[in-house]
Structures are given as C-alpha cells and as structure tokens.
Scaffold this active site. Structure first.
Site, PDB file in Angstrom:
ATOM      1  N   GLN A 162       1.622   2.769  -5.847  1.00 40.37           N
ATOM      2  CA  GLN A 162       0.448   3.654  -6.286  1.00 40.37           C
ATOM      3  C   GLN A 162       0.912   4.534  -7.436  1.00 40.37           C
ATOM      4  OE1 GLN A 162      -0.643   6.746  -3.511  1.00 40.37           O
ATOM      5  NE2 GLN A 162      -2.845   6.754  -4.212  1.00 40.37           N
ATOM      6  N   GLY A 290       5.570  11.370   0.935  1.00 45.27           N
ATOM      7  CA  GLY A 290       5.325  10.079   1.720  1.00 45.27           C
ATOM      8  C   GLY A 290       4.483   9.245   1.190  1.00 45.27           C
ATOM      9  N   GLU A 292       1.561   6.425   2.181  1.00 48.68           N
ATOM     10  CA  GLU A 292       1.134   5.836   3.341  1.00 48.68           C
ATOM     11  C   GLU A 292       0.809   4.208   3.614  1.00 48.68           C
ATOM     12  OE1 GLU A 292      -0.488   7.609   0.866  1.00 48.68           O
ATOM     13  OE2 GLU A 292      -2.570   6.828   0.186  1.00 48.68           O
ATOM     14  N   HIS A 316      -0.206  13.776   7.622  1.00 44.80           N
ATOM     15  CA  HIS A 316      -0.879  13.657   6.162  1.00 44.80           C
ATOM     16  C   HIS A 316      -0.908  11.792   6.040  1.00 44.80           C
ATOM     17  CE1 HIS A 316      -2.260  14.044   2.107  1.00 44.80           C
ATOM     18  NE2 HIS A 316      -1.845  12.999   1.788  1.00 44.80           N
ATOM     19  N   GLU A 317       0.267  11.239   6.092  1.00 44.10           N
ATOM     20  CA  GLU A 317       0.291   9.864   5.852  1.00 44.10           C
ATOM     21  C   GLU A 317      -0.236   9.069   7.006  1.00 44.10           C
ATOM     22  OE1 GLU A 317       1.244   9.270   3.022  1.00 44.10           O
ATOM     23  OE2 GLU A 317       2.320  11.323   2.759  1.00 44.10           O
ATOM     24  N   HIS A 320      -4.319   9.018   6.159  1.00 39.72           N
ATOM     25  CA  HIS A 320      -4.546   7.963   5.346  1.00 39.72           C
ATOM     26  C   HIS A 320      -4.822   6.690   5.983  1.00 39.72           C
ATOM     27  CE1 HIS A 320      -4.338   9.352   1.329  1.00 39.72           C
ATOM     28  NE2 HIS A 320      -3.069   9.814   1.374  1.00 39.72           N
ATOM     29  N   GLU A 339      -7.660  11.624  -0.947  1.00 43.78           N
ATOM     30  CA  GLU A 339      -6.639  12.658  -0.688  1.00 43.78           C
ATOM     31  C   GLU A 339      -7.335  13.919  -0.172  1.00 43.78           C
ATOM     32  OE1 GLU A 339      -3.858  12.419  -0.313  1.00 43.78           O
ATOM     33  OE2 GLU A 339      -3.583  10.471  -1.721  1.00 43.78           O
ATOM     34  N   ASP A 397      -1.905   8.520 -12.745  1.00 39.66           N
ATOM     35  CA  ASP A 397      -0.762   9.398 -12.190  1.00 39.66           C
ATOM     36  C   ASP A 397      -1.139  10.920 -12.578  1.00 39.66           C
ATOM     37  OD1 ASP A 397       1.051   9.497 -10.150  1.00 39.66           O
ATOM     38  OD2 ASP A 397       2.752   9.831 -11.927  1.00 39.66           O
ATOM     39  N   TYR A 405      -6.374  16.942  -3.673  1.00 37.81           N
ATOM     40  CA  TYR A 405      -5.763  16.962  -2.332  1.00 37.81           C
ATOM     41  C   TYR A 405      -6.743  18.319  -2.011  1.00 37.81           C
ATOM     42  CZ  TYR A 405      -2.082  13.936  -3.179  1.00 37.81           C
ATOM     43  OH  TYR A 405      -1.320  12.768  -3.538  1.00 37.81           O
TER      44      TYR A 405
HETATM   45 ZN   LIG Z   1      -2.159  11.521   0.331  1.00 37.45          ZN
END
Ligand SMILES: [Zn+2]
Length: 623
Positions: A162, A290, A292, A316-317, A320, A339, A397, A405
C-alpha cells in the site's frame, strides 16, 4: 477524470525510448497514449482486467532479488486490443499471451507511478504470463540483514504494497478498484519460512517451497509476503501469531485477546469473511504500526509494550477485514472510506472488549491529535484537510495523514450520535454485507447514506458536505469528555503551579493513555528543570513503551533537555515506524537541532523502509 502525465508527452520523443529492454516496441505518438484510467494512480483500463494470479517466485537473499513468473487470467470487453499493467523498476524477460511470445510497450518512468506496460491481446485472450525480476529500487521490498532483526541470526524480507508499491514486486493492475484471487508457489532458503496474505504454513517446509491460496478477491495493495526465521503460536482455533523465536512468547502474551476481538467485531458488523486471522510481528524497521494484509496482519514490534496497552492497533487492523478489505475505497482519493470507518470500528471493538471508559480515553487522544494536526495542515496544505482528497499527480502516500483516519472517525461518530447507535449499527452492518468484495467511491457512499440512513433534516444537521468537501474541522466536532483525563489534567496544573506531584499509587494506576495525556498536556513553556523532576519521578526517558517515548520526546526536545538525546538517537536508529519518526525529526528541526537530526538520520536511514525514507528525505532536505 483522465490524467495527462508528463510521461505521455515524453512518449512522442525518440530520446525517451532508450529503455534497454528487448522485445519492447516504440509507441507511435499517434496511437492512444499510455495514460492512467479512472484511477489516476494506475495505467489499467476498464476494458481489460485481471481476474486471477498464479505467481511462481523464488527469493534470492544474496542478490536481494525476486525472480518470478506472473501468470494472469484476464477478461476483456469486445474490441479490447491491449491490456495495461503497472510496473515499477521490474526487469521483464519475456511476455506470453496464451502461450505465444508478444512484443510489448512501456511508458517512460514516472517517479510516483513507475511505468505503464501495454500488452497486445485479442478479445478472446485468456492468459498473460510475465517473466521478470525485481530491481534494486523495488520500493515495496525491504531486505534486512540479520543484525536488523530481533534474533540477529537470519536475514528477513517483508513487503509493504500500500498504496501503489505492489507494482515494484509484481506486474499488476495496481488500483484499489481492481480485485483478483491468487495462488502462489514461493521458494526461499531452506532455513526460512515464507508467509503471504493468503492461506499460510504453520511450520517450516524442508525443501523451502511454500504454496499459497487466496480464494477471496483482493486489490493488489493487499498482496503481501514476509520471509524470515519465524515460528507460529496458536492463540485460538482460528487466530495465532508468527514472530522470530525470541519474540514469540512476548507476542503471544501481548495478543492474547485476539479471539475476543474477532468475536466482538463479528457481533458488531457480521461474520469475518477471510477464514483465519493471524498476525506477524515484523522487525522494527516496518514503516507502519500495522498493515491489514488479509489473513495475516503485519505488525510493528513497537506495540509489544508488555502490558497489552497498545493492542488497539490490532483492533484497527482487524477492523480492516470489513472496512477496506471487504468494502474498498475505489481510488486513493476516497481513502477515508477505508480508514475513517476502520478507526470508528476499532474504537467500537475496544469498547466491546475493554469497556467504554477505556475506549473513550483513546477517542479523547484521537480528538486532541486531530485538532493539532489539522491546525498544522491548514497552514501549508489546507486541501488535504478535506475528507475527499485530490491526489492526482502526487504520491498517494501524501494522503496518509490524520484526516482520513481521525476526521473520518469523528464524522462517523457524529452520525452515530445524530441517529442513535441502534440505527447506525444496523446501517453499517448492511453497508458491509451489501457491498462486500466491492469498491466504493465517496459519492456512492453519500447516495447510499441518503437512501438508507439520514433524513433530509439529519443530513443537513450533520453538515455532510462540509465534513467531506471542505477544509478544516467543522464546529460540530463531537466532544469526548473523560473524567480520568480531567483528573490527569488537574495534576499537570498543580505540578506547574506548585511543583506538586501525586503519591505513587495514583500514577502507578495510570494506563498508557493517561500517561500520554499527561505528557501531551505539559505546557509549551515547561522548563528543563521541571522536565528533570518528572523524569526523576517517573523514569520517562527510560520508558520501554514506544508511544510514551515518542510523546516524551516532544516537550524534552523542545526544551533542549539533554538527558533525553541518547534515547532519541537510539530510538530513531532502531525504529522505522513513520508515525514516530516524523514528529521526532520535526521536533529536532523546530528546536534548531538540524545538525543532530541529520547526523542521526545518516546512521538511521539504511534501517528505514522506502516509505519512511521518502517522507524523511523530504522533511530533512536529504539528497
Ligand atoms: Zn488503517
């Protein structure tokens, strides 16, 4: 919208066509130029798509290279004459379409996008096979020497695909809007084990060859692989953890609540769709907290706090697995759909497993962090404070900030507070179930919201368009009162006024969250002497908790509190997690310690993944 990238103009110029690759055609300027499709970060077009990958690869640690054959099943619409792939620094040896070798064309290299690869096909073509090797600049891959691992005995390789780095290790249609299933057969040195975002081995194979299967369709940013000397320990029937031998027990202890979390998540928003849920603890240079990757979350060892206090990252992960992996943002401009939903879901899992008081402390920290980040961003890049981003022509990115988020989280929380939890949960459950293995744009989500949740009045009261399309944080940002934080704030006030600190039994009962709130609440004009008193009382410079360390670096670096410098240096050299690197280097720059920042960076840079290096290079003006 279609993007006219600099590379397209370049295609018309002979001097651009100097690639040494054989079997490469020169594209005529009159032909349809190689431009990106609906997703400005991919050359793939909608009329010819991949559907399944069979990947046969061998991993060479000496050459730091993967040699592979990507066998892609494809489908195309009537009239399709070419299929387009994304690649980045791949050396292509040959390409076959339905068993016949073909000529292909490449667009010039674009710094962010790499190259478009155009392969001629017929309407009836079924399979494209690409033989290739990864280059020295394969940005997804991080090859670690043994000294850079926990056990220091074996090298290690991990990927981070990602947002658009999968194309640097697999020629693919690298858009989150395009899904495929995959199989793989991977050969690695015999004393190591290979793992992917797929069905995984639990033990080492004697011949170093591993087979993988991923029957659920994924976008290419979820392609992942790790190769190292790791072992597995089960936590429940369907969950477990992989780590280097010296970290295995600690990791199993830290993640003991994994099964409880999966159950809590399923109770909220429906069945877990991916079979097993395992986690691998990577070496500290992993650039994120992390990732996912389906069936196998990649995690930083910086969450091994010894007291399970940083496991919200795992929540969190895991979240996902629904938001992102099941319902996926169509382009990186819609990143908040991945997110924001995930942070919301993460807080709900934490609430279900550890109680509301605990999860509200997390929410309060999130709120403070969001306001601070948004205020900073409004000065330099106000447009990036919109939920719906515009990343065309940029590195996707750049969109990884607290906005998708945490602004995303509070936007969803506001809707929950507006319609009530019961209605909102029902809505979310249907949203995930109704769109599983599909992609979602911001605009489709808004229509879905209007049809399935909000009345016109509610829509207006939430101020949906302001949240999504305007800069900054709307004034109806939900409040997060926390009694426990209020008590901590009172302690900071009395310390600053009278130098008093509470008895040890008060601070001994604090969670990591309370410590973070304590440190974050220290005023900007706190003196070195006062910091010394706190350090003496609580040993903050010596903390083994990475979140506490990173928070403590802020006031101490600002006040030129020298006793912290050696810890700052060793932390920055050993940890590659960008969330910690950016604010720490920035604090050094803000404090006028540019030379120290650069000296440390010179030692630390080889330990960082390309994702972190790119950000720090820009921050520090590194050349
Ligand atoms: Zn995330």
């Amino acid at each position: 919208m279609r993007s006219l990238l600099p590379g397209i103009l370049c295609l018309a110029l002979v001097s651009c066509n100097t690639s040494p690759q054989n079997k490469k055609q020169t594209m005529s300027p009159t032909e349809e130029a190689m431009e990106t499709g609906q997703d400005p970060h991919s050359y793939a077009k909608s009329n010819a798509r991949v559907s399944h990958l069979n990947w046969i690869a061998s991993v060479d640690f000496e050459a730091k290279q993967i040699s592979a054959e990507a066998q892609w099943d494809i489908t195309s619409e009537a009239g399709a004459t070419d299929i387009f792939f994304d690649i980045y620094d791949l050396e292509i040896d040959s390409i076959l379409v339905d068993g016949e070798r073909v000529n292909y064309a490449l667009s010039p290299m674009d710094h962010h996008l790499g190259q478009g690869l155009r392969i001629p096909i017929k309407e009836t073509s079924k399979q494209v096979v690409i033989h290739y090797r990864t280059g020295d600049d394969a940005r997804a891959l991080q090859w670690l020497d043994p000294e850079q691992t926990a056990d220091k005995s074996h090298p290690f390789l991990f990927t981070q695909s990602q947002a658009i780095l999968a194309r640097s290790w697999v020629p693919t249609q690298d858009s989150p809007g395009i899904r495929f299933t995959y199989n793989a057969k991977v050969s690695v040195p015999k004393d190591m084990i290979a793992l992917m975002s797929a069905s995984n081995p639990m033990e080492r194979a004697d011949d170093g060859t591993y087979k993988f299967e991923m029957p659920q369709a994924i976008p290419s940013y979820l392609l992942a692989m790790a190769v190292g000397n790791v072992r597995f320990e089960a936590i429940s029937e369907r969950t477990g953890v992989y780590a280097e031998p010296s970290l295995l027990d600690t990791s199993a202890y830290e993640f003991a609540d994994l099964e409880k979390m999966v159950q809590a998540a399923e109770e909220l928003y429906g069945p877990y769709a991916w079979g097993r849920y395992d986690l691998i603890v990577l070496p500290p240079s992993f650039p994120f907290g992390g990732m996912e990757n389906p069936r196998l979350t990649f995690a930083t060892p910086t969450i091994l706090a010894g007291d399970r206090s940083l496991v919200s990252l795992v929540a969190h992960e895991l979240a996902h697995s629904w938001s992102g992996n099941l319902v996926t943002n169509a382009t990186w401009d819609d990143f908040w759909l991945n997110e924001g939903f995930t942070v919301y879901f993460e807080h709900r899992i934490m609430e279900a497993v550890y109680g509301r008081e605990y999860s509200e402390m997390l929410a309060s920290l999130t709120r403070d962090g969001l306001q601070e980040a948004a205020a900073e961003m409004l000065k330099e890049m106000p447009n990036d404070t919109k939920l719906k981003l515009d990343l065309e022509g940029r590195n996707p990115d750049d969109g990884v900030t607290s906005i998708p988020y945490d602004k995303g989280y509070f936007f969803l929380r506001l809707m929950e507070e507006t319609v009530g939890r019961e209605r909102f949960d029902e809505f979310l459950k249907n949203y995930f179930q109704g769109h599983k293995f599909e992609v979602m744009t911001t605009e489709e989500f808004i229509s879905y919201l209007k049809e399935n949740l909000l009345s016109e009045e509610e829509y207006a009261s939430v101020r949906i368009d302001e949240w999504i399309y305007e800069t900054g944080i709307p004034s109806n940002l939900p409040e997060v009162p926390s009694d426990r934080f209020a008590a901590v704030s009172a302690i900071v006030t009395s310390f600053m006024a009278e130098g008093e600190l509470p008895s040890a039994d008060v601070s001994n009962a604090w969670t990591t969250h309370e410590w973070l709130h304590f440190i974050n609440s220290l005023p900007a004009d706190i003196s070195k002497e006062q910091l010394g008193v706190l350090d003496g009382a609580y040993g903050l410079s010596a903390s083994g908790n990475s979140e506490i360390s990173a928070a403590w670096f802020q006031p101490t670096i600002a006040a030129a509190y020298e006793p912290v410098y050696s810890k700052v240096e060793s932390f920055l050299i050993s940890v590659g997690r960008r969330k910690f690197l950016t604010p720490t280097y920035r604090a050094l720059l803000d404090a006028g310690q540019e030379q120290m920042a650069k000296d440390i960076y010179a030692k630390a840079r080889p330990n960082y993944h390309a994702v972190s290096r790119e950000t720090m290079d820009a921050l520090l003006g590194w050349e």
